[in-house]
Every structure is written in structure tokens, then in C-alpha cells.
Design an enzyme around this catalytic site. Structure first.
Site, PDB file in Angstrom:
ATOM      1  N   LEU B  70      -6.328  11.447  35.091  1.00 13.44           N
ATOM      2  CA  LEU B  70      -7.165  10.253  34.919  1.00 13.44           C
ATOM      3  C   LEU B  70      -6.322   9.034  34.522  1.00 13.44           C
ATOM      4  CD1 LEU B  70     -10.342  11.780  33.240  1.00 13.44           C
ATOM      5  CD2 LEU B  70      -9.953  11.237  35.656  1.00 13.44           C
ATOM      6  N   ASP B 158       1.961  20.028  33.026  1.00 11.24           N
ATOM      7  CA  ASP B 158       1.826  19.794  34.468  1.00 11.24           C
ATOM      8  C   ASP B 158       2.767  18.710  34.981  1.00 11.24           C
ATOM      9  OD1 ASP B 158       0.786  20.148  37.027  1.00 11.24           O
ATOM     10  OD2 ASP B 158      -0.520  18.406  36.779  1.00 11.24           O
ATOM     11  N   ASN B 291       2.812  17.303  45.347  1.00 13.29           N
ATOM     12  CA  ASN B 291       3.600  18.360  44.755  1.00 13.29           C
ATOM     13  C   ASN B 291       2.672  19.328  44.030  1.00 13.29           C
ATOM     14  OD1 ASN B 291       5.567  19.952  43.701  1.00 13.29           O
ATOM     15  ND2 ASN B 291       6.340  18.466  42.221  1.00 13.29           N
ATOM     16  N   ASP B 318      -6.524  18.444  41.693  1.00  9.23           N
ATOM     17  CA  ASP B 318      -5.262  17.771  41.380  1.00  9.23           C
ATOM     18  C   ASP B 318      -5.371  16.282  41.747  1.00  9.23           C
ATOM     19  OD1 ASP B 318      -2.704  17.272  40.511  1.00  9.23           O
ATOM     20  OD2 ASP B 318      -1.701  18.385  42.107  1.00  9.23           O
ATOM     21  N   HIS B 322      -2.643   6.911  42.773  1.00  5.99           N
ATOM     22  CA  HIS B 322      -1.465   6.034  42.720  1.00  5.99           C
ATOM     23  C   HIS B 322      -1.816   4.716  43.386  1.00  5.99           C
ATOM     24  CE1 HIS B 322       1.304   9.031  41.202  1.00  5.99           C
ATOM     25  NE2 HIS B 322       0.933   9.875  42.140  1.00  5.99           N
TER      26      HIS B 322
END
Ligand SMILES: [Zn+2]
Lengths: 410, 443
Positions: B70, B158, B291, B318, B322
């Protein structure tokens, strides 16, 4: 065609006549890029649904992504590749290759003074994020010999050092009037980003470990000039390049295949024309899956067995700067893969030797080979400038010209 | 809070096995009653409940995503808790578990609480996942007890896998003591430097450094070994390893074996890993860069196999927003990840239900009851009486087109722009509040 720029039928390297093509042919060019351009018009992304299982996701730039840019030349940054671009040889059909080589021969035969009027005052930018003496000089001189104005922007220039993105640098160059950008970049695929961002024809002068199309074309021209007489006759009869012109020719590419854009471009180009490409090198520099790059490519790890089959041997430098983490025992490498006099004499006495440079004498290749009778390394450099003129002509022909600089070619 | 009657819908609740026409009654943010159609009308009239007509719709537990980014605190230009949870609501999710790779890294009770504060204006429930090691540096384990008390539901580094054996062992042991799972991003970063896609022939053709399958499976195998070692020394150990975004057949096989041997290992798969292969990269499309990377078709099919046979416990997005300028870079320089909250249900229905014939209830289990179980989220992912009234209403056979430009996320990085997907979401309720209503949000 304007009188200044008249071209006559000509001979490739003084030996191979190639049918003269008229300007009309150029308009009919159909390239992979052109096809992309065809449906990319409008808002830059197709509204049709992409099939899931075809897994064929075309690069999309959503309308929101676009920045309004003043249109100087009627060409928009619409997210597609300009048909004058040369980014990957995989985009070239055999006809495209034929046209480029024909153009090259026409320009080669043209008197220097006349040639300098062909693209007088057209603007070409050289954008070099990696230092390169050979390729940069070759492109720059090619552009100048066509009469074009060139501007060089290197990675050390202030805007790039300050962190300007490739996209913004490209847009700036376009705003400054660049009609074509020649890009050398350390990241694979960077030319696609520049092409989509600017809408300009982009000539890929080497991107990461991906491709180096002008190098493959100049290698091809060098190989054609050395074809055995029988093959040359076949070319003569057809008056053009076709998909069997290199039938029976085995080209062995030796060394750091993993990091070589030259190897990739050649492996994609030469088999299109009937050649067999053999990759040769140790596992660490040549993974097994490299042969899957395209049809007509094989792997032979034993250098001497590879040499025995070869008509052309292309030696590659080990790219130390890209090794990062990989380990190579140089002594062992030299022992197994260096091309030296005894090896050549014993296994491929008639082969011609190519090297894209820079040559590291004493490592992949012995000095006496570089300077020896089999070497075509110096010729490669010559063909490089001719091929790059042709690629520039192709790019600038395809690019809409500004009124004040209307072409002298038509 | 007023009561709500959702009537006329087809109720699918994998947590109870319900798959029939039922009316659903909500009071005070909880599921109050479930009855045959019409049976609750009198009660609704009496309590002047709001009526939601769900005719032709599936009424299911709100979806649970145990892996989202988030971006708050610290990277609000990519996403905020408010915008990310709005995207979640639009995608039918009512519980999202937020990874700690924020700025600062969420390794403290203060940050964990800050993320859950009312000031964040979360549209749906946010469960923080705290860092497994301080600063996610992999050097010293964090204070799990205080993190759990502050609301953390799991620990994970992560993006930065825990490579050191002894630290990972300690993390598993310490987390077990307070009943938290350790979520591992399985990637041996010692061998993936500079890699930006799956290793193999395509990476070679594109001139990109590849990430090998072994870089993932090696860590999964190592972690399972550590877990086995822990159980050996303490058979009563509750240590729980959860493998994040599993992407390879080989790692899946390791999880399958571990489950058979009775170890407490769970795993999740992201929709893009079962919907796409590395071919989606095309001409260096950075929206296909993530990834773990998109893999081969064999891996994709193996993951679907693992989903069908029950080895995979959860589907998790996931979700990794961006900014445009970050993705509009050279492929190797662009950051990893895609947004995924609004396409997860559609992709799951398309690939698993429509193409691979998984029953709807099993697909929904992977998106609700099972992930809730993995992270012990009580009264979530269920419509049993007493559960939180987290509900999603959708039309399973109604296809719609996903448009990135209309996403509720702050970011647009998705390879699924323009895709036609099944399962048009009509409404999402979080604890009895309507947080997404297609009638209000369509233009
Ligand atoms: Zn991760």
C-alpha cells in the site's frame, strides 16, 4: 530524382552488380515496424481485447500516459516504432535487407560531392550512453558524408548526468529538430523506449546484450564480398539478395556469446539468407538455450571441430564489464578458444576472419591472425560506414521532411 | 448502524459450503441471518432495513488479499492506504494485508498502529504484516510480541529474503511463540543480481539477465528444511512458513512434499503467474516486469495444477503500484511489480473457472476463506452468522473490460489494460458499509 543526386548502377565492393532500385520502391517498404505503426495510429493503444492465451501483449501506452508535445514534423509520439527505425534485425524481411544493401551500393558508388547533397542539412542526433569510438565515428562520418548535420550527446552530458530520463532526452532532441536518433545504450531494449517516446526513426547502435543491427549488416556485406565465385554468379543472376544467397556458408561465432549483441544480430540475420550459424564457446559464456534464438543456429563447443566446418569465423571479445559474478579462467580460455596461426592453418585455412572490435590481441585472437591474409577486419570497418549511410538514408527517407529542407533526392 | 437485507442472490460461501439461493441479513456490521428467499422480508420491514437487490448475482464473502503493497508510510506518490483500499473495494476485497517494505520499514508497533489509524481513511480492513527483521536487513529479528499486540498478522521481509540460516530459524521459532506465520519472499539474491526476468532462451534473446528457477526453489527447500529441523527439536512447535508469490513448478513440488510430510507450510500464487508467461514481456514491456518474474508456460501450468490439487492455499495479488515515470524507463532499470487488486477476481474466474473448470466455490475459497485461514483472520472470508459483514456481489457471467485509466489505484502499471474479464463486481461491503457500488462509480 534531382539531378544533383543521380545514381547509377553499381558494383558491390567492385565485384557484385546489384539491381538499381528506384525511389518508388522505397515507398512500398513493408516492415514489421510499419505494420505496428498501422494500427497504432490514433490514441496509441488498440481498444481490441488482447487474447489471454495468445500471450501476445503488445506494448501499450495508455492515452493518459501521453504528454502533449508540439508537433514540429507532423509525427506524434504515439507509442509505435517508426518504419525507418533499425532496432532489431528480426524486423527485417529479406526484401528489406536487399533494399538496404542496394542503397548501400548506390551510395558507395556516388561521387563524394554529390553524396554530400543527398541529405544536406537534415538533422541527426547521436545519443551515446556507452563510450564507443568505432561505432560512433562510423555513424557520425556516415551522416556527415550524406551532408547531414550531427549532434553528439554522450552520457557525460549534463542533463543525463543530472538524471534526465531517456524519454525526456529523446523528446528534447526531437524538439531541437532531430529527425533521426542513433542510440548506443547499456540496457537491452532501450531503443524501443526511445522509439515509442519520440516517434522518430531510431537506429540501434548497440543496446546492452541485445542487438547491433548495423554490425550484422556490415558483416553480411563483408561476407558477400568474399563469396566463392559460384555463389557470386547466383547473386549476379538474381540481381538481388535472396533467402539462399548464403546457402552452404557456415559462419562460426566464437567466444562471449552470452553478452554479445553482435552474436545475436548475426544469428538472426545470416540464417534468413541461408547461412548456417555455429555458436562456439564455453558453457559459462554460451548457455545451451542460446541455440533457440532462431532457426539455423547450432552449438559446437569444440573450437577445432567448429573451425573445420567454417567458411567465416567471427571472433568475439570477452566483455569483462558485463561478467558480474561469472568466472572465467582466462588461461584455459586462451588454450581452448584463441584463434592462432596453427589452429587456422590446420582446421580452416580458407576461412575469412571477422571481429567486431575492439580486438584484444593475444586473448581471443593472435596478432598474426588480425594482420594476416584471412583477416577481413579492416574491410568490416569500411563496410560499416557504407551500411550506416544506407541505414541513415532509409531512416531519413521514411521521415517526413520539413518544407525548408525539402529533399534533394526526388 | 442500519440493517441491510441482500435479497434474491445466489450465496456462495466456501467457509460453510453454502452454494444456494439465500437472503442475507446484516446488522451492526455483522452477518445476522441467512434464510431462504423471502423469509427475512418481515424482519427487514420491521427494522426498516436497506434493501439490496442481488437478483442474478453471486453473493460471496468479501475477498481477502494477504499480499499487497500500500506504499504508506513513505511513498504516497505511488499509492496511499486510502487509494489502495479503494482499489481493493473495487476489486471485491474487504481485507488486505500490507507488506512492510514501506519507508520507514514497518518493524515497529508505532508504524503498525499508524497504518491502522482512522486517519488513513481505509475503505476496507487493513492488516499490517510487520518486518521479520529490523529494517528488513536480515540481521536481527524484530520484537514479534509487541508487533502482534499492535495488530500485525504475520512477519515478512518481502522483497528482501532472509538468507541467513540462523536468522531464518530464529524468525520461525520466535514467530511460532506468538502464533505468527513467517512469510518468505523466496529468492536467493546472491545469484539474481542484475536479473530482470526469468532465465532461459527468451532472456537470452532479449539480452537480459535471467533469474533461475533454482533461485526460488532453493530458498523454499532451505526454509522447509529449517522448519523440519525445528519440529525435530520441538515436536510441539507451531512454526508456520508461508511462501509468498510462488512462481515455479520446482518450488511448488517442494511445498507439496512438505505438506505431505505434515509440515506447516502454506503458499500463495499471484494471478499474473497463472494468467501470463514471460512472453508478455514482448518488446520490453515494463508492465510485465515483476519479481518473481513471469515464468515459462510449463511453470504456469504447474501452478494451475497446484491450485487445482489443493497444494496452493491462496491467491494473493502482490499489488505493487509504481508511478508512471518509474515504469517508463529502460526495462532493466524499471521497478518490479504490477497493480492487481481490481483484476484478481476476473483473472481467477477467467483462467481457473472458465478455462480450467474449477468450481466457482473453490475459486472463491482461494480468494477468501483460505487466505483468511492462512493468516488467522478471524471472522473474515466467511458469511457464517456472526462474521464481519464483508460481502462482495458480482455477476459471474457478465464480462467487462478492465481499463487501467479507470483504476482506483494511484498507479497504472498493469499488463491487463483492456482485457475482457468475467465477473462484473456490483457492490462491495466492508463490515456492513457499502464501499463500492458500481451504480455510483460508473461513468
Ligand atoms: Zn515479494
Amino acid at each position: 530524382m534531382a539531378p544533383f543526386c543521380h545514381r547509377s548502377g553499381t558494383m558491390l565492393n567492385g565485384s557484385m552488380p546489384i539491381k538499381r532500385k528506384t525511389a518508388a520502391n522505397k515507398a512500398g517498404r513493408k516492415t514489421h515496424a510499419a505494420k505496428i505503426a498501422g494500427n497504432g495510429a490514433g490514441n496509441g493503444h488498440s481498444s481490441s481485447i488482447r487474447p489471454l492465451l495468445a500471450l501476445e501483449v503488445s506494448p501499450s501506452i495508455s492515452p493518459r500516459n501521453k504528454i502533449a508535445i508540439p508537433q514540429f514534423h507532423g509525427s506524434a509520439a504515439t507509442g509505435f516504432l517508426h518504419p525507418g527505425s533499425a532496432i532489431s534485425v528480426s524486423h527485417f524481411s529479406v526484401e528489406d535487407v536487399d533494399r538496404i544493401l542496394t542503397e548501400a551500393s548506390e551510395l558507395e558508388a556516388m561521387p563524394v560531392a554529390r553524396r554530400a547533397l543527398c541529405y544536406a542539412k537534415r538533422r541527426v542526433a547521436l545519443l551515446f550512453y556507452e563510450s564507443s569510438t568505432r561505432t560512433r565515428t562510423s555513424f557520425e562520418l556516415a551522416a556527415k558524408s550524406l551532408g547531414a548535420d550531427t549532434a553528439l550527446v554522450s552520457a557525460l552530458s549534463s542533463s543525463i548526468e543530472k538524471g534526465e530520463s531517456l524519454k525526456d532526452t529523446g523528446i528534447t532532441l526531437r524538439s531541437l529538430g532531430a529527425e533521426c536518433i542513433i542510440l548506443r545504450h547499456p540496457n537491452s531494449g532501450a531503443p524501443y523506449l526511445l522509439a515509442r517516446s519520440t516517434g522518430l526513426p531510431i537506429l540501434n547502435a548497440g543496446d546492452g546484450s541485445h542487438e547491433h543491427p548495423s554490425q550484422a549488416l556490415l558483416d553480411l556485406r563483408t561476407i558477400l564480398a568474399h563469396l566463392p565465385p559460384s555463389a557470386r554468379t547466383a547473386v549476379k543472376q538474381n540481381h538481388s539478395i535472396h533467402d539462399r544467397v548464403l546457402q552452404g556458408v557456415t559462419v562460426t561465432i566464437v567466444g562471449d556469446i552470452l553478452h554479445s549483441r553482435v552474436a545475436r544480430s548475426n544469428a538472426l540475420l545470416l540464417p534468413k539468407l541461408g547461412a548456417r550459424v555455429v555458436f562456439c564457446g564455453p558453457q559459462v559464456l554460451l548457455p545451451e538455450y542460446a541455440a533457440a534464438i532462431g532457426p539455423g543456429v547450432e552449438i559446437e563447443r569444440n573450437f577445432e571441430r567448429a573451425l573445420k566446418q567454417s567458411n567465416v569465423v567471427m571472433m568475439l571479445r570477452i566483455q569483462k564489464e558485463r561478467l558480474a559474478g561469472l568466472e572465467i579462467d582466462l588461461e584455459e580460455y586462451i588454450e581452448q578458444y584463441q584463434l592462432h596461426k596453427q589452429r587456422l592453418a590446420a582446421f580452416a585455412p580458407a576461412a575469412i576472419i571477422l571481429h567486431p572490435g575492439p580486438v584484444i590481441r593475444g586473448l581471443e585472437i593472435a596478432s598474426e591472425i588480425t594482420d594476416g591474409p584471412n583477416s577481413a577486419i579492416a574491410e568490416q570497418v569500411y563496410h560499416g560506414s557504407i551500411i550506416r549511410m544506407a541505414l541513415l538514408a532509409r531512416a531519413l527517407d521514411a521521415y517526413p521532411k520539413r518544407n525548408e529542407h525539402s529533399s534533394k533526392r526526388r | 448502524m442500519t440493517a441491510i437485507l441482500i435479497q434474491g442472490g445466489h450465496l456462495v460461501d466456501p467457509s460453510t459450503g453454502m452454494d444456494e439461493r439465500r437472503d442475507l441479513y446484516i446488522r451492526d456490521g455483522r452477518v445476522a441471518a441467512l434464510e431462504l428467499p423471502g423469509k427475512l422480508n418481515a424482519l427487514a420491514k420491521k427494522e426498516r432495513a436497506k434493501i439490496v437487490d442481488a437478483t442474478g448475482m453471486v453473493v460471496a464473502p468479501g475477498l481477502v488479499d494477504i499480499h499487497v503493497h500500500l506504499r504508506e508510510p513513505g511513498q504516497a506518490y505511488k499509492e496511499t492506504i486510502a487509494s489502495g483500499t479503494q482499489a481493493a473495494a473495487a476489486g471485491g476485497f474487504t481485507s488486505v494485508c500490507a507488506m512492510p517494505n514501506t519507508s520507514p520499514v514497518n518493524d515497529s508497533p508505532e508504524t503498525t498502529r499508524w497504518m491502522q489509524a482512522a486517519d488513513r481513511h481505509a475503505a476496507v480492513h487493513v492488516f499490517p504484516i510487520a518486518a521479520a527483521t529490523l529494517g528488513s536487513r536480515g540481521e536481527a529479528v524484530a520484537d514479534y510480541k509487541s508487533l502482534q499486540a499492535a495488530g500485525a498478522v504475520a512477519v515478512s521481509d518481502d522483497g528482501k529474503p532472509i538468507l541467513d540460516d540462523s536468522i531464518m530459524l530464529e524468525a520461525l521459532a520466535q514467530a511460532a511463540r506468538v502464533g505468527l506465520p513467517v512469510i518468505q519472499h523466496a529468492e536467493d539474491t546472491r545469484v539474481t543480481q542484475g536479473a530482470s526476468m526469468n532465465a532461459g532462451a527468451l532472456a537470452f534473446s532479449l539480452g537480459l539477465r535471467g533469474m533461475s528457477v533454482d533461485a526460488e526453489s532453493g530458498i523454499v527447500e532451505r526454509d522447509i528444511e529449517l522448519l523440519a529441523r525445528l519440529r525435530k527439536s520441538d515436536p510441539a512447535s507451531r512454526a508456520h512458513l508461508h511462501v509468498a508469490h510462488l512462481s515455479t513448478a520446482k518450488a511448488l513440488e517442494a511445498v507439496r512434499r512438505a505438506k505431505h510430510s505434515g509440515l506447516r507450510v502454506t503458499c500463495e500464487v499471484a494471478p499474473h503467474h497463472f494468467a501470463l508467461t514471460q512472453a508478455a514481456i514482448g518488446d520490453y514491456n515494463t508492465d510485465a516486469k515483476m519479481n518473481p518474474p513471469l515464468r515459462s508456460e510449463e511453470d504456469r501450468l504447474a501452478l494451475i495444477g497446484g491450485i487445482v490439487d489443493g497444494t496452493v492455499d491462496a491467491i494473493a495479488t502482490d499489488h505493487a503500484p509504481h508511478a508512471l515515470h518509474e515504469k517508463e524507463q529502460e526495462f532493466e532499470r524499471a521497478p518490479n511489480g504490477i497493480i492487481g487488486l481490481e483484476t484478481a477476481l476476473g483473472l481467477s474466474l477467467l483462467v481457473l473457472h472458465r478455462q480450467h473448470r474449477m468450481p466457482l466455490t473453490r475459486v472463491l475459497a482461494l480468494l477468501s476463506s483460505q487466505p483468511a485461514q492462512v493468516l488467522h483472520l478471524k471472522h473474515r472470508g466467511s458469511l457464517a452468522v456472526g462474521s464481519f459483514a464483508d460481502v462482495v456481489l458480482f455477476r459471474p457471467n457478465d464480462d467487462w473490460q478492465f481499463r487501467a485509466s479507470e483504476s482506483k489505484s494511484k498507479s497504472r502499471n498493469t499488463p491487463f489494460d483492456g482485457w475482457k474479464l468475467p465477473g462484473r463486481i456490483q457492490m462491495t461491503m466492508s463490515e456492513g458499509r457499502i464501499v463500492h457500488d458500481v451504480r455510483l462509480s460508473t461513468k
